[in-house]
Design a protein around this motif. Structure first.
Motif, mmCIF file in Angstrom:
data_model
loop_
_atom_site.group_PDB
_atom_site.id
_atom_site.type_symbol
_atom_site.label_atom_id
_atom_site.label_comp_id
_atom_site.label_asym_id
_atom_site.label_seq_id
_atom_site.Cartn_x
_atom_site.Cartn_y
_atom_site.Cartn_z
ATOM 1 N N GLU A 186 0.832 -1.199 0.000
ATOM 2 C CA GLU A 186 0.000 0.000 0.000
ATOM 3 C C GLU A 186 0.866 1.248 0.000
ATOM 4 O O GLU A 186 1.898 1.292 0.685
ATOM 5 N N LEU A 187 0.443 2.242 -0.751
ATOM 6 C CA LEU A 187 1.044 3.569 -0.660
ATOM 7 C C LEU A 187 0.387 4.287 0.515
ATOM 8 O O LEU A 187 -0.838 4.402 0.583
ATOM 9 N N VAL A 188 1.209 4.741 1.434
ATOM 10 C CA VAL A 188 0.728 5.438 2.626
ATOM 11 C C VAL A 188 0.997 6.929 2.457
ATOM 12 O O VAL A 188 2.133 7.339 2.199
ATOM 13 N N VAL A 189 -0.042 7.734 2.593
ATOM 14 C CA VAL A 189 0.097 9.189 2.473
ATOM 15 C C VAL A 189 -0.437 9.825 3.750
ATOM 16 O O VAL A 189 -1.632 9.712 4.072
ATOM 17 N N ASN A 190 0.451 10.464 4.483
ATOM 18 C CA ASN A 190 0.079 11.148 5.711
ATOM 19 C C ASN A 190 -0.334 12.578 5.365
ATOM 20 O O ASN A 190 0.492 13.396 4.940
ATOM 21 N N LYS A 191 -1.616 12.882 5.531
ATOM 22 C CA LYS A 191 -2.134 14.189 5.142
ATOM 23 C C LYS A 191 -1.702 15.295 6.101
ATOM 24 O O LYS A 191 -1.765 16.474 5.763
ATOM 25 N N LYS A 192 -1.232 14.913 7.286
ATOM 26 C CA LYS A 192 -0.828 15.919 8.260
ATOM 27 C C LYS A 192 0.551 16.496 7.944
ATOM 28 O O LYS A 192 0.774 17.705 8.099
ATOM 29 N N ASN A 193 1.483 15.631 7.516
ATOM 30 C CA ASN A 193 2.845 16.111 7.272
ATOM 31 C C ASN A 193 3.346 15.877 5.853
ATOM 32 O O ASN A 193 4.484 16.223 5.532
ATOM 33 N N GLY A 194 2.506 15.260 5.003
ATOM 34 C CA GLY A 194 2.875 15.048 3.609
ATOM 35 C C GLY A 194 3.774 13.854 3.357
ATOM 36 O O GLY A 194 4.184 13.612 2.211
ATOM 37 N N GLU A 195 4.096 13.089 4.392
ATOM 38 C CA GLU A 195 4.978 11.934 4.222
ATOM 39 C C GLU A 195 4.322 10.885 3.330
ATOM 40 O O GLU A 195 3.118 10.616 3.439
ATOM 41 N N ARG A 196 5.131 10.253 2.458
ATOM 42 C CA ARG A 196 4.652 9.210 1.554
ATOM 43 C C ARG A 196 5.639 8.031 1.588
ATOM 44 O O ARG A 196 6.853 8.244 1.476
ATOM 45 N N TYR A 197 5.109 6.838 1.754
ATOM 46 C CA TYR A 197 5.954 5.642 1.719
ATOM 47 C C TYR A 197 5.064 4.425 1.465
ATOM 48 O O TYR A 197 3.836 4.534 1.424
ATOM 49 N N TYR A 198 5.700 3.265 1.294
ATOM 50 C CA TYR A 198 4.948 2.033 1.092
ATOM 51 C C TYR A 198 5.037 1.138 2.324
ATOM 52 O O TYR A 198 6.038 1.167 3.058
ATOM 53 N N ARG A 199 3.991 0.373 2.515
ATOM 54 C CA ARG A 199 4.004 -0.636 3.563
ATOM 55 C C ARG A 199 3.436 -1.940 3.009
ATOM 56 O O ARG A 199 2.751 -1.948 1.970
ATOM 57 N N LEU A 200 3.694 -3.026 3.723
ATOM 58 C CA LEU A 200 3.107 -4.326 3.413
ATOM 59 C C LEU A 200 2.069 -4.611 4.482
ATOM 60 O O LEU A 200 2.366 -4.517 5.681
ATOM 61 N N ILE A 201 0.841 -4.920 4.073
ATOM 62 C CA ILE A 201 -0.226 -5.227 5.024
ATOM 63 C C ILE A 201 -0.558 -6.717 4.929
ATOM 64 O O ILE A 201 -0.795 -7.238 3.842
ATOM 65 N N LEU A 202 -0.563 -7.407 6.061
ATOM 66 C CA LEU A 202 -0.757 -8.851 6.101
ATOM 67 C C LEU A 202 -2.113 -9.210 6.695
ATOM 68 O O LEU A 202 -2.590 -8.543 7.618
ATOM 69 N N GLY A 203 -2.719 -10.273 6.166
ATOM 70 C CA GLY A 203 -3.918 -10.813 6.778
ATOM 71 C C GLY A 203 -5.160 -10.763 5.933
ATOM 72 O O GLY A 203 -6.195 -11.294 6.325
ATOM 73 N N ASN A 204 -5.086 -10.140 4.749
ATOM 74 C CA ASN A 204 -6.264 -10.058 3.885
ATOM 75 C C ASN A 204 -6.496 -11.330 3.081
ATOM 76 O O ASN A 204 -7.617 -11.619 2.682
ATOM 77 N N LYS A 205 -5.427 -12.087 2.824
ATOM 78 C CA LYS A 205 -5.521 -13.287 2.004
ATOM 79 C C LYS A 205 -4.803 -14.436 2.697
ATOM 80 O O LYS A 205 -3.814 -14.218 3.416
ATOM 81 N N PRO A 206 -5.224 -15.684 2.463
ATOM 82 C CA PRO A 206 -4.517 -16.832 3.046
ATOM 83 C C PRO A 206 -3.064 -16.930 2.615
ATOM 84 O O PRO A 206 -2.240 -17.514 3.319
ATOM 85 N N GLU A 207 -2.744 -16.356 1.458
ATOM 86 C CA GLU A 207 -1.379 -16.410 0.941
ATOM 87 C C GLU A 207 -0.434 -15.436 1.670
ATOM 88 O O GLU A 207 0.779 -15.517 1.492
ATOM 89 N N ASP A 208 -0.981 -14.518 2.466
ATOM 90 C CA ASP A 208 -0.149 -13.569 3.206
ATOM 91 C C ASP A 208 0.613 -14.287 4.313
ATOM 92 O O ASP A 208 0.040 -15.110 5.036
#
Length: 350
Positions: free
Chosen positions: A321-343
């Motif tokens: 996921e692309l993470v965009v912090n609207k408070k400070n403008g920071e942008r980065y990617y993260r990996l989110i686990l748990g949505n699929k059995p393959e995670d």
């Protein structure tokens, strides 16, 4: 901060570990601590079923566990609760607060057991475990709650004990206490045997695919789960409201593809809590889009808590996921686990 949450929920403060009952009598478990105004992000857990073997005062219930089964039930019976959330960038179940008829709160359940009489062996064991932990960790009773089937009043012969610890300091003290209790051979608290861990693996692997070898390496060292007087226990750790820094809409997430990475854990300071977060360094993308700046792995599922220690190498696979912090403008990617059995997230390279 606390007042802002009250305003956003018309007085209802629902969070991880709580249950809510919809006007259809379906009981939902609440996910996370950040929710839209006048809605609660939650998924069906106990469903009215004439043939169900979980009994309340006037209804029988069945249970749904996997995310796929939960969405299938919603699509067939409560499709209006399925919404695409523009801030989370995900299709979720969001229950309007005006359709909620009961709010089950873990702290209140424990308080009622302490002042009343436990109704069954599971309530007795849960109260005793909470007592042992409160004394060993020297934390307030107000820092502990009881969730799961005990909270809903829907225990069966195979029920387990689900405790919650609230607050950062309380959580760290409680986890350290459980580590000591296991190390010193507490008479009631036991770590899983290999056979018991295999039973847990058989249950979880339906929803999270990994080998038993990889599973055993990480689960063996987690003190927040095991056996208490012959009954499975699991302790979840949740921050208190004033400890939160972000609110609904402050941060936006958008799908960036499905990715497999190898990385080192730079910090697991947030790994105990639900949701858990691991800060990464030396990230290498093995499969999926070649994203830059993948900074963290996160999950709303308790099974991924305390999965790795600082300095360890992990292999993880999940939705980027692309993470965009609207408070400070920071942008980065993260990996989110748990949505699929393959995670998954395992130690070493795979």
């Amino acid at each position: 901060m606390f007042k802002r949450y009250v305003k956003n929920h018309n007085g209802m403060l629902a969070r991880e570990g709580d249950f809510i009952k919809h006007k259809s009598n379906v009981i939902f478990d609440v996910k996370g601590l950040i929710h839209p105004k006048d809605k609660v992000i939650a998924f069906p857990r106990y469903i009215p079923d004439p043939k169900g073997f979980r009994h309340s005062k006037d209804l029988n219930y069945g249970k749904v566990y996997s995310l796929g089964d939960r969405f299938k039930f919603l699509q067939e019976h409560l499709p209006h609760l399925i919404l695409f959330d523009e801030f989370f960038g995900e299709t979720l179940c969001e229950v309007p607060t005006d359709e909620i008829v009961q709010h089950f709160q873990p702290k209140e359940k424990l308080a009622s057991l302490r002042t009343g009489n436990p109704q069954n062996i599971f309530e007795e064991k849960a109260l005793q475990l909470a007592t042992d932990l409160q004394q060993a960790a020297d934390i307030s009773w107000n820092a502990i709650g009881i969730s799961g089937s005990i909270l809903a009043g829907l225990t069966t012969s195979t029920s387990d004990i689900d405790l919650l610890i609230y607050g950062e300091e309380n959580s760290c003290k409680a986890y350290a206490a459980m580590q000591r209790m296991l190390k010193e051979g507490h008479p009631r608290l036991k770590a899983y045997t290999t056979e018991e861990l295999k039973n847990l693996y058989d249950f979880r692997s339906k929803d999270t695919h990994m080998s038993f070898k990889d599973f055993q390496r990480v689960e063996n060292r987690k003190a927040f789960q095991g056996m208490y007087q012959g009954t499975d226990y699991f302790v979840r750790f949740v921050k208190e409201w004033p400890e939160l820094s972000d609110f609904y809409g402050d941060v936006c997430y958008s799908n960036a593809g499905y990715v497999k990475i190898v990385a080192e854990i730079n910090s697991n300071a947030e790994a105990l809590f639900t949701p858990c977060i691991y800060q990464l360094e030396n990230v290498k993308i093995i499969e999926g889009p070649m994203l830059t700046s993948i900074k963290e792995v996160s999950s709303f599922r308790g099974r991924f808590c305390k999965q790795a220690e600082n300095g360890e190498t992990i292999t993880a696979q999940g939705k980027a996921e692309l993470v965009v912090n609207k408070k400070n403008g920071e942008r980065y990617y993260r990996l989110i686990l748990g949505n699929k059995p393959e995670d998954y997230m395992v130690l070493g390279t795979v």
